[in-house]
Design an enzyme around this catalytic site. Structure first.
Site, PDB file in Angstrom:
ATOM      1  N   ASP A  90      19.618  63.120  43.031  1.00 41.42           N
ATOM      2  CA  ASP A  90      21.079  63.063  43.167  1.00 41.42           C
ATOM      3  C   ASP A  90      21.774  64.321  42.666  1.00 41.42           C
ATOM      4  O   ASP A  90      22.904  64.266  42.186  1.00 41.42           O
ATOM      5  CB  ASP A  90      21.660  61.829  42.442  1.00 41.42           C
ATOM      6  CG  ASP A  90      20.968  60.556  42.856  1.00 41.42           C
ATOM      7  OD1 ASP A  90      20.743  60.387  44.068  1.00 41.42           O
ATOM      8  OD2 ASP A  90      20.644  59.739  41.980  1.00 41.42           O
ATOM      9  N   LYS A 105      21.434  67.912  46.604  1.00 40.96           N
ATOM     10  CA  LYS A 105      20.552  68.735  47.441  1.00 40.96           C
ATOM     11  C   LYS A 105      20.991  68.733  48.895  1.00 40.96           C
ATOM     12  O   LYS A 105      20.915  69.738  49.579  1.00 40.96           O
ATOM     13  CB  LYS A 105      19.098  68.221  47.371  1.00 40.96           C
ATOM     14  CG  LYS A 105      18.462  68.360  46.013  1.00 40.96           C
ATOM     15  CD  LYS A 105      17.049  67.834  46.002  1.00 40.96           C
ATOM     16  CE  LYS A 105      16.950  66.327  46.178  1.00 40.96           C
ATOM     17  NZ  LYS A 105      17.573  65.511  45.136  1.00 40.96           N
ATOM     18  N   GLY A 154      18.876  59.594  49.568  1.00 45.26           N
ATOM     19  CA  GLY A 154      20.191  59.473  50.200  1.00 45.26           C
ATOM     20  C   GLY A 154      20.855  60.832  50.131  1.00 45.26           C
ATOM     21  O   GLY A 154      21.350  61.230  49.087  1.00 45.26           O
ATOM     22  N   HIS A 155      20.784  61.584  51.224  1.00 49.30           N
ATOM     23  CA  HIS A 155      21.338  62.935  51.227  1.00 49.30           C
ATOM     24  C   HIS A 155      22.690  62.931  51.950  1.00 49.30           C
ATOM     25  O   HIS A 155      22.781  62.602  53.112  1.00 49.30           O
ATOM     26  CB  HIS A 155      20.354  63.912  51.885  1.00 49.30           C
ATOM     27  CG  HIS A 155      19.134  64.137  51.032  1.00 49.30           C
ATOM     28  ND1 HIS A 155      18.032  64.822  51.452  1.00 49.30           N
ATOM     29  CD2 HIS A 155      18.859  63.760  49.750  1.00 49.30           C
ATOM     30  CE1 HIS A 155      17.137  64.857  50.472  1.00 49.30           C
ATOM     31  NE2 HIS A 155      17.616  64.212  49.442  1.00 49.30           N
ATOM     32  N   GLN A 196      14.554  63.204  45.909  1.00 52.17           N
ATOM     33  CA  GLN A 196      14.450  62.856  44.483  1.00 52.17           C
ATOM     34  C   GLN A 196      14.447  64.150  43.637  1.00 52.17           C
ATOM     35  O   GLN A 196      15.021  65.131  44.066  1.00 52.17           O
ATOM     36  CB  GLN A 196      13.226  61.989  44.182  1.00 52.17           C
ATOM     37  CG  GLN A 196      13.279  60.582  44.768  1.00 52.17           C
ATOM     38  CD  GLN A 196      12.835  60.505  46.218  1.00 52.17           C
ATOM     39  OE1 GLN A 196      11.815  61.048  46.596  1.00 52.17           O
ATOM     40  NE2 GLN A 196      13.596  59.818  47.046  1.00 52.17           N
TER      41      GLN A 196
HETATM   42  P1  IMP Z   1      11.357  54.294  44.285  1.00 46.99           P
HETATM   43  O1  IMP Z   1      11.278  55.696  44.746  1.00 46.99           O
HETATM   44  O2  IMP Z   1      12.225  53.419  45.128  1.00 46.99           O
HETATM   45  O3  IMP Z   1       9.988  53.686  44.047  1.00 46.99           O
HETATM   46  O4  IMP Z   1      12.071  54.281  42.834  1.00 46.99           O
HETATM   47  C1  IMP Z   1      11.462  54.859  41.692  1.00 46.99           C
HETATM   48  C2  IMP Z   1      12.506  55.518  40.808  1.00 46.99           C
HETATM   49  O5  IMP Z   1      13.037  56.650  41.471  1.00 46.99           O
HETATM   50  C3  IMP Z   1      13.695  54.637  40.456  1.00 46.99           C
HETATM   51  O6  IMP Z   1      14.156  54.967  39.160  1.00 46.99           O
HETATM   52  C4  IMP Z   1      14.743  55.051  41.477  1.00 46.99           C
HETATM   53  O7  IMP Z   1      16.055  54.812  41.023  1.00 46.99           O
HETATM   54  C5  IMP Z   1      14.456  56.530  41.576  1.00 46.99           C
HETATM   55  N1  IMP Z   1      14.847  57.108  42.860  1.00 46.99           N
HETATM   56  C6  IMP Z   1      14.220  56.991  44.046  1.00 46.99           C
HETATM   57  N2  IMP Z   1      14.866  57.689  44.992  1.00 46.99           N
HETATM   58  C7  IMP Z   1      15.895  58.289  44.393  1.00 46.99           C
HETATM   59  C8  IMP Z   1      16.908  59.200  44.842  1.00 46.99           C
HETATM   60  O8  IMP Z   1      16.973  59.607  46.013  1.00 46.99           O
HETATM   61  N3  IMP Z   1      17.806  59.605  43.911  1.00 46.99           N
HETATM   62  C9  IMP Z   1      17.733  59.216  42.613  1.00 46.99           C
HETATM   63  N4  IMP Z   1      16.811  58.387  42.150  1.00 46.99           N
HETATM   64  C10 IMP Z   1      15.889  57.931  43.018  1.00 46.99           C
END
Ligand code: IMP
Length: 431
Positions: A12, A15, A39-40, A222
């Protein structure tokens, strides 16, 4: 010169916007890891787009976009994203390529993700996006996954059915509901037809681009601190979100990754569980959340907010080989005075060297702060670095000195036009 854009924090960082600006200078924009957990957000011409799976570069006409082999592709999410783009006048046909080696994320992965979170219970929960990311990568690693090339086979429905039955047995053994096999196979095979024309040998495609010396922009999702190997394990995602994932996830040789641009916000946020040393559970944290609209683009969850952490940023520089920073959302700090930066960690009375591997240690560190004066005037829309108030320039310079990385880009508002490029990361000499 190729460029990899990676998150320097917990995701977040903004990017999407930085990639959108750089996409104008690139031939190919490539996602190399993650899935529709990302989520971009891109705002252009008064319109706002949120992309989860398809590279942000698709919003730039004529740019070619690749979903690399390292991504896990939910065909249902993919087809709804294609439909969303078409309905808004963006046609991805002929310029979007999805790797035949990428793994499929199927509906039961989502259910396994949700069930896994429930079973972990309080204190051990990761706070995943529940998009099925972890279980899809687990299937890949345990060699029971289905890849996109399977869609091209006549027996694809049978293979999906087999996987549904196997996953159904696991779900039931864990106390979950049975899988409706027929419904799932119908849903997946219908969505797979939307994916089918985009399936490509992207390894060969990108090698051609490398040979022709075309410019490739790698779009990280991420952030470094959510990287499976280098993040705050186990509170991480299931892929290599750092630049270390580029070669394996895009299918290009490591020598071709190019320059690494790290994206950081002027403060820090985190969604989900896990240690966050500079977290602010007070009015300042709430102010950052409101001013920065810090709510998840994928899940809508409120993000945890805190001060900029230079220890974590230094670690990100080391892991990724970051050569330039793009700093976003500086304007969110406009009303804060003083502003703090974490410059060290203290653990049980001793100063730590570096960023600890153990999340339990990280959860127990006491941040050592440095205070800088705020600027208390709006910075949004400042046309250049020199237009910024002196305190804001000093704040940015301090971040750069503490991390040993110069400022390459600066974002001072949500629109494309609010971005200042100080150093073009694609320039061969970095000038
Ligand atoms: P997962 O990727 O859904 O398995 O989540 C694992 C961890 O990564 C959790 O803490 C999510 O909140 C975090 N996470 C996954 N995708 C994003 C992102 O695009 N932005 C911020 N945090 C993310």
């Amino acid at each position: 010169m190729n460029v990899a854009v990676v998150g320097g924090q917990w995701g977040d960082e903004g990017k999407g916007k930085i990639i959108d600006v750089l996409a104008e200078r690139a031939d190919y924009i490539v996602r190399y890891q993650g899935g529709n957990n990302a989520g971009h957000t891109v705002e252009t011409g008064g319109e706002k787009f949120v992309l989860h799976l398809i590279p942000t570069g698709i919003l730039r006409p004529d740019r070619k976009c690749v979903i690399g082999n390292g991504v896990v592709v939910d065909p249902v999410a993919f087809s709804s994203e294609v439909k969303m783009l078409l309905s808004r006048g963006v046609d991805p046909a002929g310029r979007l390529f999805v790797s035949d080696r990428a793994h499929l994320l199927l509906p039961f992965h989502r259910r396994l993700d949700g069930l896994g979170e429930c079973l972990r219970g309080e204190g051990r929960r990761i706070g995943t996006t529940r998009r099925g990311i972890g279980p899809a990568y687990a299937d890949k690693a345990s060699r029971s996954g289905l890849r996109l090339c399977a869609i091209l086979r006549r027996d694809f429905p049978r293979r999906v059915e087999e996987r549904c039955r196997e996953a159904g047995r696991v779900l039931e053994a864990l106390g979950g509901e049975a899988v409706d096999v027929e419904k799932t196979v119908a849903e997946v095979t219908a969505a797979a037809q939307v994916v089918r024309p985009f399936i490509t040998d992207t390894v060969a495609l990108l090698h051609g681009a490398v040979r022709r010396r075309q410019r490739i922009l790698f779009e990280g999702a991420q952030g470094t601190l959510l990287d499976l190997d280098f993040g705050t394990y186990p509170f991480v995602t299931s892929s290599n979100a750092s630049a270390c994932g580029v070669a394996a996830g895009a299918g290009i040789p490591p020598s071709q990754v190019g320059r690494v641009l790290g994206v950081i916000k002027g403060y820090a946020t985190r969604v989900g569980e896990g240690p966050f040393p500079t977290e602010l559970n007070d009015d300042t944290g709430a102010l950052l959340r409101e001013n920065g609209h810090e709510y998840g683009a994928t899940t809508g969850r409120p993000r945890r907010c805190g001060w900029f952490d230079a220890v974590a940023a230094r670690y990100a520089v080391m892991v990724n080989g970051i050569e330039l920073w793009a700093v976003t959302k500086l304007d969110v700090l406009d009303r804060l005075d003083p502003i703090r930066i974490c410059v060290g960690y203290e653990y049980r009375g001793r100063r730590l060297d570096g960023f600890p591997a153990d999340s339990g240690v990280l959860a127990g560190v006491k941040p050592i702060y440095e205070e800088l004066p705020g600027w208390r005037v709006p910075t949004r829309g400042a046309g250049s670095f020199d237009d910024l108030p002196s305190q804001a320039r000093e704040y940015l310079s301090r971040i750069c000195r503490l991390t040993g990385v110069p400022l390459g880009m600066l974002s001072l508002g949500p629109e494309r036009e609010d971005t200042v490029v100080l150093t073009d990361p694609f320039a061969e000499d970095g000038a």
